[in-house]
Design a protein around this motif. Structure first.
Motif, PDB file in Angstrom:
ATOM      1  N   ALA A 289       0.839  -1.200   0.000  1.00  0.00           N
ATOM      2  CA  ALA A 289       0.000   0.000   0.000  1.00  0.00           C
ATOM      3  C   ALA A 289       0.877   1.254   0.000  1.00  0.00           C
ATOM      4  N   LEU A 290       1.642   1.400  -1.073  1.00  0.00           N
ATOM      5  CA  LEU A 290       2.548   2.535  -1.255  1.00  0.00           C
ATOM      6  C   LEU A 290       2.371   3.105  -2.647  1.00  0.00           C
ATOM      7  N   TYR A 291       2.655   4.378  -2.790  1.00  0.00           N
ATOM      8  CA  TYR A 291       2.778   4.950  -4.124  1.00  0.00           C
ATOM      9  C   TYR A 291       3.866   6.015  -4.120  1.00  0.00           C
ATOM     10  N   ALA A 292       4.375   6.306  -5.301  1.00  0.00           N
ATOM     11  CA  ALA A 292       5.432   7.303  -5.479  1.00  0.00           C
ATOM     12  C   ALA A 292       4.895   8.455  -6.316  1.00  0.00           C
ATOM     13  N   VAL A 299      11.900  16.137  -6.148  1.00  0.00           N
ATOM     14  CA  VAL A 299      11.860  15.259  -4.982  1.00  0.00           C
ATOM     15  C   VAL A 299      11.022  14.029  -5.318  1.00  0.00           C
ATOM     16  N   LEU A 300      11.602  12.862  -5.121  1.00  0.00           N
ATOM     17  CA  LEU A 300      10.870  11.598  -5.222  1.00  0.00           C
ATOM     18  C   LEU A 300      10.245  11.330  -3.859  1.00  0.00           C
ATOM     19  N   ARG A 301       8.932  11.245  -3.823  1.00  0.00           N
ATOM     20  CA  ARG A 301       8.231  11.056  -2.552  1.00  0.00           C
ATOM     21  C   ARG A 301       7.500   9.715  -2.564  1.00  0.00           C
ATOM     22  N   LEU A 302       7.593   9.013  -1.444  1.00  0.00           N
ATOM     23  CA  LEU A 302       6.859   7.765  -1.253  1.00  0.00           C
ATOM     24  C   LEU A 302       5.791   7.997  -0.195  1.00  0.00           C
ATOM     25  N   TRP A 303       4.579   7.501  -0.479  1.00  0.00           N
ATOM     26  CA  TRP A 303       3.432   7.768   0.380  1.00  0.00           C
ATOM     27  C   TRP A 303       2.822   6.469   0.886  1.00  0.00           C
ATOM     28  N   ARG A 309       0.070   9.488   4.510  1.00  0.00           N
ATOM     29  CA  ARG A 309       1.196  10.325   4.909  1.00  0.00           C
ATOM     30  C   ARG A 309       2.419  10.010   4.068  1.00  0.00           C
ATOM     31  N   GLU A 310       3.315  10.999   3.968  1.00  0.00           N
ATOM     32  CA  GLU A 310       4.583  10.754   3.298  1.00  0.00           C
ATOM     33  C   GLU A 310       5.398   9.771   4.134  1.00  0.00           C
TER      34      GLU A 310
END
Length: 546
Positions: A289-292, A299-303, A309-310
């Protein structure tokens, strides 16, 4: 009772929405008063009226009796002579409306014209102080608030200090205004613009461009200063503050919400977001259950989907235009705006490979299901193939598009690749031979690992609506197809969608067209992002009936 909130949009003909926070239901929609967007709003103390400020020509201030269902137009309006209105406020003491803008402050009252019509009477603020020099040039007022006092005070004393107007300016000063709309006191509060004011009983908080939050009493004596930039170990511009019971919430120019403990001075991050330019791409993890997400802020962010939340973030070499997870979920590939790409490990976000064979943006990037190849599509109209087994060596380029390559999909056996370009051509490729496959017949029985192409037989029903499909994505179950369209709406259809006018579920939220849509690994969520509003939305998809 604090459960009603108003939001508005930046659009040609903006809508103002009144919401009930307890039910999340829309209570009222207000339209046809502004053009270009709404820059500021404020409720009256009793909550019956709402004042709004427009961003379009004329810079109209409108007052609404929003609870009156029979009246769909504003109670009254007034155009202000300013290039921009930054803030409006309703004085809780006497319902005087204060409007702040470029080199301007005005005090407005709802009154009656000679013909008995409701009008906004206005008196410009006077930039002068008793026994002090006047301003040579009127400063721009950026924010407004009104003082509060203890209810235990005598009525006469309370009325003397309740509802006094405070404003913050672009030159770092805070102003206290007299009843006759004249400055009573000025204090130098921040180095640079004062963007935020929030009052509490017997005092107020301010925030500014200098990254500081300061606490004051109602006599404008400073009580304590918090250096938010130092505490967060980053350059912070404070754009919004709100104080309650010893806790200050801080909104920043870099799309963060921080929480400050007044006693300890500790600052914690509540949430973060992309801070510059648009958000161009999202990708979901194949099993978690993650997305980028990536965008202009490089900035590469993973949520975390469950906690919203980040989870992690990584500064990458340049603004991102595309992103993809490897099939095993251990790697993340990012395509950048000037023809380069980079690959990062999920566990520690370290970069393990990078390359650059093009000069323009990488709009599509995707690993093959067998993790043998990586395909990279660019605005130069090329698709470059890389060997994932041998240090991402360049294998060759596929040429055939006349415009930017926007989407890539692999066959389940990793033998074929389909590409969709801005020219609306759908091309098929034999990866091993690096050759273009002619004719639909050769690929008609191909099982595609993903489907993100906006053209093709399974999505032919999307054509003919008069709307441009910006992005689409087939669900993992292959039961749904989600689309982002030029009218800014997100649509869900049953998959395949082969008939024009097929039944749809649609929702709105983004200010402009979404740039990318993707389903989560279990189809439980739909993730969308937009360039125009710098937002990533997380939706609960509901398939249309059969």
């Amino acid at each position: 009772g604090g459960s009603i909130v108003a939001t508005a949009e930046r659009a040609l003909n903006p809508t103002i929405y009144i919401w009930d926070l307890s039910t999340l239901a829309t209570v009222r929609e207000l339209t046809d008063a502004h053009q270009g967007g709404v820059s500021a709003m404020s409720f009256s103390k009793d909550g019956k009226r709402l004042v709004t400020a427009g961003m379009g020509q004329g810079h109209v201030v409108a007052v609404w009796e929003w609870k009156n269902d029979k009246k769909n137009s504003p109670l009254c309006t007034q155009s202000l002579k300013t290039p921009k209105i930054f803030a409006v406020g309703y004085n809780p003491r006497d319902d005087v409306i204060v409007a702040c803008g470029v080199s301007m402050i005005e005090f407005l009252r709802v009154g009656l014209s000679r013909t008995g019509q409701r009008v906004l009477e206005h008196l410009p603020g006077v930039f002068a102080v008793s026994n002090r020099a006047t301003h040579d040039i009127s400063p721009s007022m950026l924010c407004v608030a009104f003082t509060k006092t203890e209810f235990s005070l005598t009525s006469e004393l309370q009325n003397a200090v309740e509802g006094l107007c405070l404003t913050g300016s672009d030159i770092g000063n805070i102003y206290l205004w007299k009843r006759e709309e004249q400055i009573d006191m000025i204090v130098a509060a921040h180095k640079g613009s004062v963007y935020a004011l929030s009052t509490f009983v017997n005092g107020f908080a301010s925030g500014g461009k200098d990254g500081k939050v300061r606490m004051w009493n109602n006599d404008l004596d400073p009580l304590r200063t918090y250096d938010i930039s130092a505490a967060a170990m980053a350059e912070i511009v404070v754009k919004a503050v709100d104080q309650k019971q010893g806790v200050v919430l801080i909104g920043t120019a870099s799309s963060e919400i921080l929480q400050l403990d007044q006693d300890s001075g500790e600052v914690v991050t509540v949430t973060r977001g992309h801070k510059e330019g648009g958000v161009y791409a999202v990708a979901t993890h194949p099993t978690k259950a993650l997305y980028a997400s990536v965008g202009n802020d490089a900035v590469l962010r993973l949520w975390d989907l469950a906690n919203k939340r980040e989870w992690k973030r990584k500064q990458v070499e340049g603004p991102g235009r595309s992103v993809a997870f490897s099939p095993d979920g251990k790697l993340i590939a990012v395509g950048h705006h000037l023809g380069s790409w980079s690959i990062h490990r999920l566990d520690n976000m370290d970069e393990i490979a990078s390359g650059k064979d093009r000069k323009k943006a990488i709009w599509a990037i995707k690993f093959s299901p067998n993790l043998r190849f990586m395909a990279v599509g660019s605005e130069d109209a090329f698709i470059d193939l890389y060997d994932c087994v041998n240090d991402y060596d360049w294998l060759g380029a596929l040429q055939g598009h006349t415009g930017a390559v926007r989407e890539l999909d692999w066959s389940e056996d990793s033998r074929l690749l389909q590409s969709c370009g801005s020219d609306q051509d759908l091309l098929y490729w034999n990866v091993q031979d690096q050759t273009l496959i002619s004719g639909f017949e050769a690929t008609r029985n191909t099982s595609w690992d993903t489907w993100t192409s906006t053209v093709g037989w399974p999505v032919q029903g999307l054509v003919g609506s008069g709307l441009q499909t910006e992005s689409c994505c087939r669900s993992l179950s292959s039961h749904m197809i989600a689309t982002a369209n030029s009218d800014s709406l997100i649509r869900l259809y049953r998959y395949p969608c082969v008939v024009s006018g097929a039944e749809e579920n649609l929702s709105g939220g983004h200010v402009g067209p979404a740039h990318c849509v993707r389903f989560s690994f279990d189809d439980g969520y739909l993730i969308t992002c937009a360039e125009s509003d710098r937002c990533v939305f997380q939706w609960l998809p509901s398939s249309p009936a059969a």
